[in-house]
Motif scaffolding. Structure first.
Motif, mmCIF file in Angstrom:
data_model
loop_
_atom_site.group_PDB
_atom_site.id
_atom_site.type_symbol
_atom_site.label_atom_id
_atom_site.label_comp_id
_atom_site.label_asym_id
_atom_site.label_seq_id
_atom_site.Cartn_x
_atom_site.Cartn_y
_atom_site.Cartn_z
ATOM 1 N N PHE A 541 0.748 -1.100 0.141
ATOM 2 C CA PHE A 541 0.010 0.072 0.105
ATOM 3 C C PHE A 541 0.939 1.279 -0.134
ATOM 4 O O PHE A 541 0.683 2.153 0.663
ATOM 5 N N LYS A 542 2.023 1.091 -0.600
ATOM 6 C CA LYS A 542 2.816 2.416 -0.759
ATOM 7 C C LYS A 542 3.220 2.600 -2.171
ATOM 8 O O LYS A 542 3.007 1.561 -3.105
ATOM 9 N N TYR A 543 3.862 3.782 -2.594
ATOM 10 C CA TYR A 543 4.450 3.850 -3.987
ATOM 11 C C TYR A 543 5.443 4.368 -4.007
ATOM 12 O O TYR A 543 6.009 5.047 -3.084
ATOM 13 N N ARG A 544 6.071 4.590 -5.163
ATOM 14 C CA ARG A 544 7.422 5.330 -5.279
ATOM 15 C C ARG A 544 7.152 5.868 -6.707
ATOM 16 O O ARG A 544 6.792 5.451 -7.690
ATOM 17 N N VAL A 545 7.574 7.352 -6.854
ATOM 18 C CA VAL A 545 7.723 8.027 -8.060
ATOM 19 C C VAL A 545 9.077 8.476 -8.423
ATOM 20 O O VAL A 545 9.615 8.991 -7.663
ATOM 21 N N ILE A 546 9.373 8.100 -9.546
ATOM 22 C CA ILE A 546 10.778 8.447 -9.836
ATOM 23 C C ILE A 546 10.738 9.216 -11.150
ATOM 24 O O ILE A 546 9.998 9.041 -12.076
ATOM 25 N N ARG A 547 11.546 10.543 -10.991
ATOM 26 C CA ARG A 547 11.407 11.446 -12.492
ATOM 27 C C ARG A 547 12.899 11.152 -13.119
ATOM 28 O O ARG A 547 13.776 11.049 -12.492
#
Ligand code: ARE
Length: 562
Positions: A541-547
Motif C-alpha cells: 500500500f505504498k508507491y514510489r515516483v521517480i522522475r
C-alpha cells in the motif's frame, strides 16, 4: 494472426488530428499475436508513387488487445495509409479490404485508409487549463456557512449532524468565498459546485428558476464575487447544468398542469395524456421522480430556453464551465447546439458530461470536452477497495479506459474516485489512509484533471446519498495533518508538464502497477504496490515516483517506507 482482432477506422479515435498538421493513427491487434506493424503512408494524390514507411509502437495493452500507435506530422493534409504487418517473416497488408497478401500500390485508388483533409473546425480543441487541473467538488449546503444577513430560518440541522435526504445545514456561496485561501493553499485550480439555482431541495437538482440563485445560497452578486475572487487566485468556477429535467414547480410545467394540451408549454415536456398527473406519473421524468419532469430537449423552443440560460451565466458572471447533469439522456442534437453557444461566448469554457458509461459519441469534438470519469472510479474501487483486480488486471483496465477516446479527450477527462453520488472512497477502503493516498496518487498521475470531493483532504467518511454529503469538519484539531501534508504534495504534481501533456503507458511488473508518463525528455515512473508483501523495496500500500530527466534521475514523491 488473429485477423478478427484487427481493427482500424478512419476519422475516429483510431485516426485523429491533434494539430492542424499532426495526426495519430492507431491499429488494434490481438494481444497474443507476435507481429511487427508498419504504417505505409503518403499524400493521397501521390500514394501510388510517393510513400513513406514507419514502425508503429505498442502504446496500450488491455486484456484482449494491444494497440499500435504512430504520430505523423503532415506536409500535405490529405493522407492515404495502410498497415504492413509481418508475422514469422511473412508480409501482409491491412487496408479497407481487410487483411491481404498483396497490395497493388500502382492501382491503389479505392481501398487505402484516408484522412481526406484536416479541417480546422472538425479537430478536437483542447481546453488547456483542464489538462492537469485540480477540481474541488462542493456540495454547497454542506461546505461552509458564510457571514451574511441571509434568512437562516430554513436551516433545520446542526452543523455536523447526520444528513437526511431533506434537511438543510446552511452552507452557501459566501462560505466558499471565505475559504478561497484555504482552497488555494490546498492546490486547487477549479471548483465544481453542485446546483445553485432556485429549488426547494438541499441538492437543488430540481430547479424552478434557472436565472435566480437560491437565496439559501446567496445571490448573483455573491456568484460574481466568488468568480472574481477565484479568478484572482487562478481558480476557475464550474457550475452544474441540470438540463435533462427541472422541478415540477417551474412556471412552464405548472402552466401545463393548469391548461393541459392548450398550454403553449405542453410540448416542452413528454406527456402521455391531456394533462400531466403527478400521482399517475404519466410523463417522462428523471428516474421515477415525479417532481422532476423531463424536458423535451428535441423541441427547439426548449433548446433555445436552455441555451439562453447557459450563455446568461457565462456573460453575467464569467463562469468557466458547465457540468451537465444526466447528460446521456439529453439529445446529441441539443449538446451540439449547446457547444456552439457556449464556446461562442467563451472559447475555453469547459463542458463536462455526466455520463457514467462509454461516452465516445459525445466526445468527438462537437459536443462535450470531457466527462466525469466514472469508469476510472470503478477501476479504482476494484483495485484499491474490493480486491477484484490485481495490478495486471488494473493496468489492462486503465488501458481499456484510455482506448475509449482519443488522447486529446483523455487529457481533459475529469478523474474522480468519489462524488456526491457515491459512497466516500475513504469509507469504501475501510478508512485505510495508505490506500487512499495510493488511489489519489494514481488519479493524479493519470491523464486529465483530478476531481477531489470536498473533505477528502481531511479523511471525511460517508456512505451512500445522503450520507456522502456530511458537513465539512472545520475543527482543525480533528484533522490528520500528516495525511493532509502528503495529500498536498501529491496535488502539486498535477502542475508538472509531463503529467499535463505526457503520453502514458500502464503495465504490471512483479506485482506492481507501473504507470509511465513521458513528455519531451522528461519521464515520470509511478510504481505502486497493492500486494500484501514488499516488492522492490516498496511496502504494501505504498508507491514510489521517480522522475527521469535527460540528465538526472531523482525520487520525487516517494513514500516507500511503511
Ligand atoms: C433521491 C434520494 C435517493 C434515491 C433517489 C431516487 O436522495 O436516495 O435513490 O432520490 O428516488 C438528485 C439528488 C439525489 C436525489 C435525486 C432524485 O442529488 O439525492 O436522490 O436527485 O431526486 C444515475 C444517472 C445520473 C444520476 C445518478 C444519481 O445516470 O445522472 O443516477 N446523477 C445526477 C446527479 C444527482 C442527481 C441527479 C442526477 C438528478 O449527480 O446528484 O440526484 O438530478 C450506474 C448507472 C448510472 C447511475 C449510477 C448511480 O452506474 O449506470 O446511470 O447514475 O449507477 O445510480
Amino acid at each position: 494472426m488473429n485477423q478478427f482482432a484487427l481493427l482500424h477506422e478512419a476519422d475516429s479515435k483510431y485516426c485523429f488530428a491533434i494539430k492542424n498538421d499532426e495526426i495519430i493513427i492507431r491499429l488494434r491487434a490481438s494481444k497474443e499475436d507476435k507481429i511487427d506493424v508498419y504504417l505505409v503512408y503518403g499524400p493521397k494524390y501521390e500514394f501510388h508513387n510517393n510513400r513513406y514507411k514507419a514502425k508503429m509502437k505498442i502504446q496500450y495493452e488491455d486484456s484482449l488487445y494491444k494497440y499500435y500507435e504512430k504520430k505523423l506530422k503532415l506536409k500535405d493534409l490529405r493522407l492515404a495509409y495502410i498497415f504492413e504487418i509481418y508475422e514469422n517473416g511473412k508480409k501482409y497488408f491491412f487496408c479497407e479490404d481487410g487483411l491481404v497478401i498483396n497490395y497493388d500500390f500502382e492501382n491503389a485508388f479505392y481501398n487505402f485508409y484516408q484522412m481526406p483533409y484536416i479541417n480546422e473546425n472538425d479537430r478536437v480543441k483542447v481546453v488547456d487549463w483542464m489538462q492537469g487541473a485540480v477540481f474541488y467538488q462542493i456540495f454547497v449546503d454542506r461546505f461552509n456557512i458564510g457571514r451574511s444577513s441571509k434568512d437562516k430560518s430554513y436551516i433545520d440541522m446542526k452543523w455536523g449532524d447526520k444528513p437526511t435526504p431533506k434537511n438543510f445545514a446552511g452552507g452557501d456561496l459566501r462560505g466558499i468565498i471565505e475559504k478561497l485561501d484555504y482552497l488555494k493553499e490546498l492546490g486547487i485550480t477549479a471548483i465544481y459546485l453542485t446546483p445553485i439555482f432556485l429549488s426547494i431541495s438541499n441538492h437543488k437538482y430540481d430547479i424552478s428558476d434557472y436565472k435566480k440563485i437560491d437565496p439559501m445560497f446567496g445571490d448573483k452578486d455573491d456568484l460574481k464575487e466568488l468568480v472574481q475572487k477565484a479568478h484572482k487566485k487562478n481558480i476557475r468556477i464550474v457550475l452544474d447544468a441540470v438540463f435533462n429535467h427541472c422541478s415540477m414547480n417551474i412556471a412552464q410545467f405548472q402552466d401545463v398542469i393548469k391548461n393541459g394540451t392548450k398550454s403553449k408549454y405542453y410540448n416542452w415536456f413528454i406527456i402521455d395524456g391531456e394533462y400531466p398527473e403527478p400521482e399517475k406519473g404519466n410523463y417522462e421524468c428523471f428516474a421515477s421522480c415525479n417532481y422532476m419532469p423531463k424536458f423535451n430537449t428535441s423541441n427547439e423552443e426548449v433548446q433555445d430556453f436552455l441555451l439562453d440560460i447557459a450563455v446568461y451565466w457565462i456573460k453575467e458572471c464569467d463562469i468557466d464551465g458547465w457540468r451537465l447533469d444526466v447528460s446521456d439522456e439529453v439529445s446529441h442534437d441539443f449538446w451540439r447546439r449547446f457547444r456552439k453557444a457556449v464556446k461562442g461566448v467563451k472559447s475555453d469554457c469547459v463542458i463536462i458530461g455526466e455520463n457514467w458509461h462509454d461516452a465516445y459519441t459525445y466526445l468527438m469534438g462537437d459536443q462535450y470536452d470531457s466527462i466525469m470519469n466514472y469508469a476510472f472510479t470503478k477501476a479504482c474501487l476494484d483495485y484499491f477497495a474490493k480486491d477484484r483486480l490485481d495490478a495486471k488486471g488494473m493496468a489492462a483496465k486503465l488501458n481499456q479506459i484510455l482506448m475509449r477516446n482519443n488522447s486529446l479527450i483523455n487529457s481533459m477527462m475529469l478523474n474522480l474516485v468519489d462524488s456526491h453520488d457515491t459512497l466516500r472512497f475513504f469509507t469504501e477502503l475501510g478508512c485505510n489512509k495508505k490506500k487512499q493516498l495510493c488511489a489519489l496518487m494514481l488519479a493524479t498521475v493519470f491523464p486529465g484533471a483530478l476531481c477531489v470531493y470536498y473533505g477528502t483532504e481531511i479523511c471525511m467518511e460517508g456512505g451512500y446519498d445522503p450520507d456522502s454529503r456530511r458537513c465539512f469538519n472545520w475543527n482543525q484539531d480533528e484533522w490528520d495533518t500528516e495525511f493532509l501534508k502528503e495529500f498536498k504534495k501529491i496535488l502539486k504534481m498535477k502542475k508538472d508538464d509531463v503529467i499535463r501533456y505526457g503520453t502514458i503507458t500502464a503495465s504490471e511488473k512483479n506485482g506492481l502497477l507501473v504507470v509511465v508518463r513521458e513528455y519531451k525528455c522528461e519521464k515520470i515512473v509511478l510504481e505502486m504496490n497493492m500486494t500484501k508483501k514488499a516488492v522492490n523495496g516498496i511496502e504494501p500500500f505504498k508507491y514510489r515516483v521517480i522522475r527521469k530527466g535527460e540528465y538526472n534521475e531523482k525520487k520525487i514523491g516517494c513514500n516507500v517506507a511503511s
